[in-house]
Motif scaffolding. Structure first.
Motif, mmCIF file in Angstrom:
data_model
loop_
_atom_site.group_PDB
_atom_site.id
_atom_site.type_symbol
_atom_site.label_atom_id
_atom_site.label_comp_id
_atom_site.label_asym_id
_atom_site.label_seq_id
_atom_site.Cartn_x
_atom_site.Cartn_y
_atom_site.Cartn_z
ATOM 1 N N GLY A 25 -29.570 -6.198 -12.292
ATOM 2 C CA GLY A 25 -28.484 -6.386 -11.339
ATOM 3 C C GLY A 25 -28.020 -7.827 -11.206
ATOM 4 N N GLN A 26 -28.855 -8.777 -11.641
ATOM 5 C CA GLN A 26 -28.453 -10.186 -11.628
ATOM 6 C C GLN A 26 -27.405 -10.470 -12.710
ATOM 7 O OE1 GLN A 26 -32.243 -12.059 -12.306
ATOM 8 N NE2 GLN A 26 -32.736 -12.149 -10.132
ATOM 9 N N TYR A 27 -27.297 -9.579 -13.696
ATOM 10 C CA TYR A 27 -26.406 -9.819 -14.835
ATOM 11 C C TYR A 27 -25.260 -8.818 -14.934
ATOM 12 C CZ TYR A 27 -30.429 -12.613 -16.163
ATOM 13 O OH TYR A 27 -31.457 -13.523 -16.153
ATOM 14 N N VAL A 28 -25.537 -7.564 -14.557
ATOM 15 C CA VAL A 28 -24.533 -6.500 -14.699
ATOM 16 C C VAL A 28 -24.560 -5.558 -13.504
ATOM 17 C CG1 VAL A 28 -24.471 -6.457 -17.243
ATOM 18 C CG2 VAL A 28 -26.139 -5.057 -16.052
ATOM 19 N N ALA A 29 -23.420 -4.936 -13.242
ATOM 20 C CA ALA A 29 -23.357 -3.915 -12.190
ATOM 21 C C ALA A 29 -23.818 -2.596 -12.800
ATOM 22 C CB ALA A 29 -21.934 -3.795 -11.661
ATOM 23 N N LEU A 30 -24.877 -2.037 -12.256
ATOM 24 C CA LEU A 30 -25.468 -0.815 -12.792
ATOM 25 C C LEU A 30 -25.925 0.036 -11.611
ATOM 26 C CD1 LEU A 30 -26.066 -0.140 -15.852
ATOM 27 C CD2 LEU A 30 -28.410 -0.832 -15.417
ATOM 28 N N SER A 31 -25.435 1.262 -11.544
ATOM 29 C CA SER A 31 -25.865 2.152 -10.457
ATOM 30 C C SER A 31 -27.269 2.655 -10.776
ATOM 31 C CB SER A 31 -24.904 3.338 -10.329
ATOM 32 O OG SER A 31 -25.062 4.200 -11.443
ATOM 33 N N GLU A 32 -27.935 3.210 -9.753
ATOM 34 C CA GLU A 32 -29.271 3.775 -9.975
ATOM 35 C C GLU A 32 -29.218 4.902 -10.993
ATOM 36 O OE1 GLU A 32 -32.532 4.883 -7.215
ATOM 37 O OE2 GLU A 32 -31.589 3.402 -5.891
ATOM 38 N N GLU A 33 -28.144 5.695 -10.914
ATOM 39 C CA GLU A 33 -27.980 6.805 -11.863
ATOM 40 C C GLU A 33 -27.839 6.270 -13.292
ATOM 41 O OE1 GLU A 33 -24.637 10.183 -12.677
ATOM 42 O OE2 GLU A 33 -25.052 9.748 -10.557
ATOM 43 N N GLU A 34 -27.030 5.231 -13.470
ATOM 44 C CA GLU A 34 -26.871 4.628 -14.803
ATOM 45 C C GLU A 34 -28.188 4.023 -15.279
ATOM 46 O OE1 GLU A 34 -22.257 3.063 -14.917
ATOM 47 O OE2 GLU A 34 -23.664 2.051 -13.567
ATOM 48 N N PHE A 35 -28.927 3.414 -14.364
ATOM 49 C CA PHE A 35 -30.219 2.829 -14.717
ATOM 50 C C PHE A 35 -31.179 3.907 -15.213
ATOM 51 C CE2 PHE A 35 -34.562 1.493 -13.299
ATOM 52 C CZ PHE A 35 -34.731 0.447 -14.183
ATOM 53 N N HIS A 36 -31.242 5.032 -14.507
ATOM 54 C CA HIS A 36 -32.130 6.124 -14.945
ATOM 55 C C HIS A 36 -31.694 6.681 -16.295
ATOM 56 C CE1 HIS A 36 -34.973 6.304 -11.720
ATOM 57 N NE2 HIS A 36 -33.991 6.184 -10.841
ATOM 58 N N ASP A 37 -30.378 6.751 -16.516
ATOM 59 C CA ASP A 37 -29.893 7.190 -17.823
ATOM 60 C C ASP A 37 -30.287 6.175 -18.891
ATOM 61 O OD1 ASP A 37 -28.261 9.049 -19.497
ATOM 62 O OD2 ASP A 37 -27.142 7.191 -19.840
ATOM 63 N N MET A 38 -30.147 4.889 -18.567
ATOM 64 C CA MET A 38 -30.519 3.821 -19.494
ATOM 65 C C MET A 38 -31.986 3.952 -19.914
ATOM 66 S SD MET A 38 -30.762 -0.225 -18.688
ATOM 67 C CE MET A 38 -32.523 -0.435 -18.734
ATOM 68 N N LEU A 39 -32.857 4.255 -18.952
ATOM 69 C CA LEU A 39 -34.290 4.374 -19.242
ATOM 70 C C LEU A 39 -34.590 5.466 -20.263
ATOM 71 C CD1 LEU A 39 -35.897 3.973 -15.693
ATOM 72 C CD2 LEU A 39 -35.786 2.271 -17.520
ATOM 73 N N SER A 40 -33.725 6.475 -20.335
ATOM 74 C CA SER A 40 -33.957 7.584 -21.271
ATOM 75 C C SER A 40 -33.874 7.124 -22.735
ATOM 76 C CB SER A 40 -32.979 8.731 -21.011
ATOM 77 O OG SER A 40 -31.665 8.352 -21.381
ATOM 78 N N PHE A 41 -33.320 5.924 -22.983
ATOM 79 C CA PHE A 41 -33.224 5.405 -24.349
ATOM 80 C C PHE A 41 -34.486 4.653 -24.760
ATOM 81 C CE2 PHE A 41 -28.886 6.109 -23.054
ATOM 82 C CZ PHE A 41 -28.249 6.535 -24.214
ATOM 83 N N PHE A 42 -35.355 4.399 -23.789
ATOM 84 C CA PHE A 42 -36.571 3.613 -24.017
ATOM 85 C C PHE A 42 -37.809 4.495 -24.053
ATOM 86 C CE2 PHE A 42 -33.631 0.540 -22.313
ATOM 87 C CZ PHE A 42 -33.999 -0.679 -22.869
ATOM 88 N N GLU A 43 -38.835 3.958 -24.658
ATOM 89 C CA GLU A 43 -40.171 4.563 -24.638
ATOM 90 C C GLU A 43 -41.040 3.643 -23.785
ATOM 91 O OE1 GLU A 43 -43.777 5.056 -27.883
ATOM 92 O OE2 GLU A 43 -41.721 4.895 -28.624
ATOM 93 N N LYS A 44 -41.728 4.196 -22.798
ATOM 94 C CA LYS A 44 -42.588 3.383 -21.938
ATOM 95 C C LYS A 44 -44.002 3.384 -22.518
ATOM 96 C CE LYS A 44 -43.758 2.705 -17.110
ATOM 97 N NZ LYS A 44 -43.813 3.304 -15.806
ATOM 98 N N ARG A 45 -44.594 2.202 -22.588
ATOM 99 C CA ARG A 45 -45.941 2.087 -23.138
ATOM 100 C C ARG A 45 -46.838 1.298 -22.193
ATOM 101 N NH1 ARG A 45 -44.984 0.511 -29.502
ATOM 102 N NH2 ARG A 45 -43.244 1.908 -29.864
ATOM 103 N N LYS A 46 -48.091 1.735 -22.085
ATOM 104 C CA LYS A 46 -49.096 0.987 -21.327
ATOM 105 C C LYS A 46 -50.057 0.390 -22.346
ATOM 106 C CE LYS A 46 -48.767 3.595 -17.093
ATOM 107 N NZ LYS A 46 -49.442 3.937 -15.868
ATOM 108 N N LEU A 47 -50.370 -0.870 -22.172
ATOM 109 C CA LEU A 47 -51.241 -1.573 -23.109
ATOM 110 C C LEU A 47 -52.462 -2.115 -22.380
ATOM 111 C CD1 LEU A 47 -48.441 -3.733 -24.773
ATOM 112 C CD2 LEU A 47 -49.458 -1.688 -25.751
#
Length: 195
Positions: free
Chosen positions: A14-36
């Motif tokens: 949000g410091q760089y771009v306007a992104l709604s929570e819905e758009e953020f959740h959609d954005m996350l669908s393009f990523f794979e979350k990993r715990k190391l």
């Protein structure tokens, strides 16, 4: 959004771009979350560089092994910092670098193809990626400058003063590796400062 690390990343974006929570959740669908776990390797030298990674929680370092068999750290990443071998990632080639967790960490990883799809669907993120790449490039230039201009002692103190979060969280031997110093020399400098 319940997870603190994701909320923090959402605020960071949000410091760089306007992104709604819905758009953020959609954005996350393009990523794979990993715990190391601590010291777990995320990317191996000699293998393909297939993803770029953003740290949600923890600390990573990227390094190569020189001709003498010594590890040389080239970059650290804390929360919201991105890490990959950018040329190998862009060109879909093998990398000369490894990425390892300095502490227990969580990352979001995205492939080049997924990143392209993400930017097609959310073009406002182009600005975010441009800014973070410009910042990383600028930091790289500054590191080159101070490695060639400063004495070894000045290099160490400049790093610890300008990057206190890293100095507090990263083991001394990795800071030494990053600055081109020996761990013994870093211990001497710190002892001299204390006395």
């Amino acid at each position: 959004m319940k997870e603190a690390s994701l909320e923090s990343f959402f605020r960071h974006l949000g410091q760089y771009v306007a992104l709604s929570e819905e758009e953020f959740h959609d954005m996350l669908s393009f990523f794979e979350k990993r715990k190391l776990s601590k010291k777990e390797t995320l990317m191996h030298a000699g293998g393909p560089c297939t993803h770029t990674h953003v740290v949600l929680k923890g600390c990573l370092h990227m390094y190569f092994v020189n001709e003498k068999g010594a590890e040389r750290t080239v970059q650290f990443a804390l929360e919201h910092w991105w890490l990959t071998d950018l040329l190998a990632f862009q060109n879909k080639t093998n990398t000369d670098f490894s990425i390892q967790a300095v502490e227990k960490s969580e990352v979001l990883s995205i492939s080049l193809d997924q990143q392209e799809r993400l930017l097609e669907k959310h073009p406002q993120l182009e600005r975010y990626f441009r800014v973070i790449y410009q910042t990383a490039y600028g930091a790289s230039l500054m590191r080159t400058k101070y490695l060639s201009d400063f004495s070894k002692e000045e290099i160490y103190f400049h790093f610890t003063e300008h990057y206190p979060k890293f100095a507090q969280r990263v083991p001394q031997y990795l800071i030494a590796s990053f600055l081109g110093l020996t761990p013994e020399y870093v211990s001497e400098i710190r002892a001299k400062k204390r006395s």
